[in-house]
Design an enzyme around this catalytic site. Structure first.
Site, PDB file in Angstrom:
ATOM      1  N   CYS D  86     -58.218 -23.681   8.205  1.00  0.00           N
ATOM      2  CA  CYS D  86     -59.624 -22.708   7.915  1.00  0.00           C
ATOM      3  C   CYS D  86     -59.509 -22.780   6.333  1.00  0.00           C
ATOM      4  O   CYS D  86     -58.577 -22.754   5.597  1.00  0.00           O
ATOM      5  CB  CYS D  86     -59.259 -21.363   8.211  1.00  0.00           C
ATOM      6  N   HIS D  87     -60.604 -22.763   6.088  1.00  0.00           N
ATOM      7  CA  HIS D  87     -61.116 -22.748   4.606  1.00  0.00           C
ATOM      8  C   HIS D  87     -61.031 -21.073   3.785  1.00  0.00           C
ATOM      9  O   HIS D  87     -61.362 -20.294   4.639  1.00  0.00           O
ATOM     10  CB  HIS D  87     -62.613 -23.167   4.248  1.00  0.00           C
ATOM     11  N   MET D 128     -63.734 -17.831  12.949  1.00  0.00           N
ATOM     12  CA  MET D 128     -62.192 -17.894  13.248  1.00  0.00           C
ATOM     13  C   MET D 128     -61.643 -16.461  12.691  1.00  0.00           C
ATOM     14  O   MET D 128     -60.773 -16.061  13.212  1.00  0.00           O
ATOM     15  CB  MET D 128     -61.195 -19.011  12.469  1.00  0.00           C
ATOM     16  N   GLU D 129     -62.352 -16.137  11.752  1.00  0.00           N
ATOM     17  CA  GLU D 129     -62.046 -14.686  11.291  1.00  0.00           C
ATOM     18  C   GLU D 129     -62.280 -13.602  12.127  1.00  0.00           C
ATOM     19  O   GLU D 129     -61.402 -12.604  12.447  1.00  0.00           O
ATOM     20  CB  GLU D 129     -62.944 -14.327   9.739  1.00  0.00           C
ATOM     21  N   ASP D 143     -48.782  -3.247  20.303  1.00  0.00           N
ATOM     22  CA  ASP D 143     -47.319  -3.034  19.973  1.00  0.00           C
ATOM     23  C   ASP D 143     -47.107  -1.599  19.895  1.00  0.00           C
ATOM     24  O   ASP D 143     -46.099  -1.090  19.817  1.00  0.00           O
ATOM     25  CB  ASP D 143     -47.369  -3.610  18.226  1.00  0.00           C
TER      26      ASP D 143
END
Lengths: 172, 172, 172, 172, 172, 172
Positions: D86-87, D128-129, D143
């Site tokens: 990823c950039h 992707m973010e 969690d």
């Protein structure tokens, strides 16, 4: 014998690869917790005039070497983020010294030697932490004086000593 | 002339030090946004048998070189976290090649050459990104085969080329 | 009973919330240091043609799955930075396998299964490390082939096994 | 045709692999700077009793969902550190919503849907973010309530929409 | 006496400087592993109207203080990355409380007190972790309401208590 | 009026909260790219004897203040990782000065003032970067001399100036 399995059998010591040649963070849970140390160096070569600027820039008020030292110490701590198969380790100490009085090399270049010592009480060694710190400290010097000379070269990053752990002490 | 100010006046190009010799992240807001590239290399020397293991470990199923490539690419992105005075940069591309067929050196050691190319459109160059990526990729190879040979040495980390920016292109 | 205190009393097991419902990194200093393991999986579904590209891209020279493996291993180490209430842990081992031969699902999609195993000797479990690594490895595959198919879906991220610690072993 | 070059020629769209199948951070310097958005979701399935605890824990004083939201927003920013190719991107906005009133699934499980929207003005997309943020937010909920139910499952992490860029808009 | 060595001899307790005045991460490998705690506070002063917005923004649906709490807990974990000479530590617990009912100060400003407690079983103390978490949590509140008042001020970041370790307990 | 929506309507300027009081990284894509600067300070108070040690430790060979400067510069760059709703920004310059000659305060304590200036060309301001850098630099000084005096106190972290952006210039 060209298949991966055979290759792996022939090189059983590549601990960060499994029997299929795939990378892994090798299980060290069975290893003893012992005190481990490593020392590594990096040598940065540059023109004598650049060298003079670094040494002066690290003089009374300048900060080239102090900045490089901080960079190296922080890099030692960040090694498991940089080197993919490294285990996270609770380092107990890091020291970095700079030796600026190296003899010129055969190309007439002056040199600065970064010497890193790392200590840890844990299940695996700190060689990579010492090497990583040395390389980053040397590159930080490069960064701070690159306006003077882009052709500087890190000519040697290597392990000088390792103590502790099952494989015992090591020196070149 | 021992005071810092005078020293700084004599070495005006150390852009990461101010006029008092103190470190800073130099202001680049006045620089043009241009496309900049840098290429750097790191050469890792090792015994021929270790070299064979790396090359095989990178073969059909092994992953030494692919892991080192990822480490290098991620290190390029993380350069401003490692090198204190580096500016954060939105890198537009990173490529890493490994050349495994180097001639033996004078000590009879085989070699692997890491070649990194970085590209960015921004206000400052990407030399440090390329150098940092090359060093971390070489150290990652070291990490993955160090069980075979702790005496491996990174013998050259240096800039090969830089293009773009006010200072223009550079080659050694 | 609408006040927070009552709610907290009714759900005493939410260890990352205190009695006022406020988040905290729960104190584990009283827990024993034991060896703990966790296994988790993530399954990525995609068109058969995309699947073929991944498998080929991971073939002789391609690197999709090796890159995803590195991403997963590094994500395991970085879990306490990503999941806010996770404790920092000195992981002792991480292994990631990819299973590419899954049966098509009811929508005719092929699949890749990411299987992560994490080991640690410490005061708290490594479930989150395994789950986080599995998710990041699956998303890395997505990233590397998304140019072929943006509609890929991670259909299952779940814990497969946990051993060690006071709460003992667990399997679904 | 088993050699890597041929494979690569057959799958020219795997932009993060070069013509030899090696990974790279693909050069985007030639792409236009445009405003790009992406939306992604992750759905976490759990027993109705666990679901009630999350919703209550997010009530007047509890903080499960606010913590998950922060985790997701920070994960969006940290995507280039997690996903290797990823950039780095200067995100201009991230929003995360939780939908807690999903219908039970066929296994009688309640659900929480994480919906992420990311915006950026840059040279490459933010899919992707959005996906990374959605996955990390869902795992953070896991969690915080895993003491109640270790068998919770993230059943869907997928892209919902993408706008901007040369490839244009996309919806499933 | 102007040389560094003499200075260092006169201030032997500056453990993060060696005998030459150079920084180091001091070796703690000889220290005992004991349970250590630290408590620290930060107080943020602001106009009463801003204070009301924070408290309301932290009410039924608002999230100012929960976000600040997460920021503080994550900052505690990230302390060795922020404070260069800090040792990496496996924190065993972090709790953060906000006290919003402070009396106005002499300038008529309302206040919010951030109270952090950190616990660890290790070779060195957690004072810096507590102080760092307190400062970052206070700055996070500032960030979230700075649109209302840029003149807010963190008026006190200080250690409140420390227990454990060779130097024993400490209170102001 | 106790519901969140009403509250939010009454405090429309809390840009990091949406209309439901939920946190978000506010969309700045519509803001202009302008040059923005911010200056912030942190003042650390300590006993005169401690102050003398810091100043000497920063003298000819000592490194307290240079280390704190590096910590502050790196903290400026890492602000979006520490402060959850901060946008990632490509900082164009950071400078940190220390003023050691402050007058004693009413408690007879000496002081060190950290002054940070940050510059950026982007869509949002750099106030948080300046404040974060000032706080971390001050805490780094604390860390390096805490063996002499644990009761040191950071008595003021505040913004001194901001220029650029739609809201224009600001001074206290």
């Amino acid at each position: 014998m060209s298949d991966g399995t055979s290759m792996a059998r022939r090189t059983p010591k590549l601990s960060h690869l499994n029997e299929r040649g795939e990378s892994r963070m090798v299980d060290v849970s069975g290893k003893d917790i012992t005190t481990r140390t490593a020392a590594a160096e990096a040598i940065l070569r540059m023109e004598p005039a650049t060298h003079a600027a670094v040494v002066q820039g690290s003089g009374p008020k300048g900060e080239v070497l102090p900045v490089a030292r901080v960079a190296g110490i922080m890099a030692a701590k960040r090694t498991p983020e940089a080197i993919p198969m490294c285990h996270p380790l609770a380092l107990s100490g890091v020291e970095i010294e700079f030796e600026t009085g190296l003899k010129h090399d055969t190309k007439g270049r002056a040199g600065i030697r970064v010497l890193v010592r790392v200590k840890c009480t844990g299940r695996t060694g700190v060689e990579m932490e010492a090497l990583h710190a040395a390389a980053v400290a040397a590159l930080t010097i490069y960064d701070m004086v690159k306006a003077l000379e882009k052709g500087m070269e890190v000519v040697s990053v290597r392990l000088l000593e390792k103590t502790g752990g099952k494989s015992g002490d090591w020196r070149p």
